[in-house]
Write a protein that holds these residues in place. Structure first.
Motif, PDB file in Angstrom:
ATOM      1  N   PRO A  28       4.475   3.042   4.046  1.00  0.00           N
ATOM      2  CA  PRO A  28       5.790   2.401   3.923  1.00  0.00           C
ATOM      3  C   PRO A  28       5.860   1.572   2.648  1.00  0.00           C
ATOM      4  N   PRO A  29       7.046   1.148   2.253  1.00  0.00           N
ATOM      5  CA  PRO A  29       7.154   0.261   1.092  1.00  0.00           C
ATOM      6  C   PRO A  29       6.347  -1.018   1.296  1.00  0.00           C
ATOM      7  N   LEU A  30       5.750  -1.492   0.238  1.00  0.00           N
ATOM      8  CA  LEU A  30       4.963  -2.727   0.303  1.00  0.00           C
ATOM      9  C   LEU A  30       5.911  -3.913   0.464  1.00  0.00           C
ATOM     10  N   PRO A  31       5.706  -4.758   1.484  1.00  0.00           N
ATOM     11  CA  PRO A  31       6.635  -5.877   1.692  1.00  0.00           C
ATOM     12  C   PRO A  31       6.738  -6.820   0.496  1.00  0.00           C
ATOM     13  N   ASP A  32       5.587  -7.135  -0.130  1.00  0.00           N
ATOM     14  CA  ASP A  32       5.591  -8.126  -1.206  1.00  0.00           C
ATOM     15  C   ASP A  32       4.328  -7.976  -2.048  1.00  0.00           C
ATOM     16  N   ALA A  33       4.491  -7.451  -3.252  1.00  0.00           N
ATOM     17  CA  ALA A  33       3.332  -7.255  -4.128  1.00  0.00           C
ATOM     18  C   ALA A  33       2.671  -8.582  -4.483  1.00  0.00           C
ATOM     19  N   ALA A  34       3.464  -9.643  -4.603  1.00  0.00           N
ATOM     20  CA  ALA A  34       2.922 -10.940  -5.011  1.00  0.00           C
ATOM     21  C   ALA A  34       1.979 -11.531  -3.972  1.00  0.00           C
ATOM     22  N   SER A  35       2.103 -11.102  -2.723  1.00  0.00           N
ATOM     23  CA  SER A  35       1.227 -11.628  -1.669  1.00  0.00           C
ATOM     24  C   SER A  35       0.161 -10.621  -1.258  1.00  0.00           C
TER      25      SER A  35
END
Length: 213
Positions: free
Chosen positions: A145-152
């Motif tokens: 699935p799409p990654l919820p938040d690359a920064a985390s």
């Protein structure tokens, strides 16, 4: 670090056999760490996820390492990541309910466990997603699935991974602009590289979690 216990957590298929590693003193949150592919011998005693759990415990997280369905004494049958995602979210919900005073959530997984963690992260939005040699671009019948938040997200991969090629991680991370930490001369199971793996988690996880200590 406390001595781990084995507990049973309610799941859709029945009680999930789970290693629980508590925090001594004030905790920052909970961490759920998923094991590699059970069809290749993966269980919650795997050294890679044990290493990740010890590092996260040092950082102040109650750690839960479930045997997903069909593994160890957990009932059910292997479901190629579908039912395992339900197992993971059940453990997350249980862990968070047990420690309301420790609000942060880390979701982690190694290999197949990383694949499962991606689906669970889409549902539970962790404060940090730790992916170690995740089995991305390996299951063509069900893409990640799409990654919820690359920064985390903290992505660690072995340069000499013979199971999930490094190029898989890099190709998956590229359109997400997700930095990838590559451990030189590390195989899929990080043979001889568990201490550098631990130290990498200890070094970079606090940056994502905005810890000052």
């Amino acid at each position: 670090m406390q001595t781990p216990d084995t507990i049973q957590i309610p799941g859709l298929c029945g009680p999930l056999e789970t290693i629980y590693l508590p925090v001594r003193g004030n905790a920052k949150g909970v961490a759920v760490i998923n094991h590699p592919n059970p069809l290749q011998g993966g269980t919650n005693t795997n050294k890679v996820i044990q290493t990740a759990a010890k590092a996260l415990n040092i950082l102040g997280f109650h750690c839960y390492l479930p045997n997903l369905r069909g593994v160890g004494n957990s009932p059910g049958v292997h479901d190629y990541g579908r039912g395992e995602t339900d197992d993971c979210t059940a453990v997350i919900d249980y862990a968070c309910a047990q420690h309301p005073e420790a609000p942060k959530l880390v979701l982690a997984g190694f290999s197949f466990g990383g694949y499962v963690s991606l689906f669970a992260a889409a549902q539970r939005k962790p404060d940090m997603l730790l992916l170690i040699g995740p089995a991305v671009k390996m299951y063509t019948e069900r893409a990640e699935p799409p990654l919820p938040d690359a920064a985390s997200t903290l992505l660690i991969h072995g340069a000499d991974d013979e199971v999930v090629p490094l190029k898989n991680a890099l190709e998956w991370a590229a359109p997400l602009d997700l930095p990838t930490i590559v451990l030189p001369a590390a195989s899929h199971f990080f043979h001889g590289k568990l201490i550098p793996l631990r130290d990498t988690v200890l070094r970079y996880a606090p940056l994502i979690l905005d810890d000052d200590d």
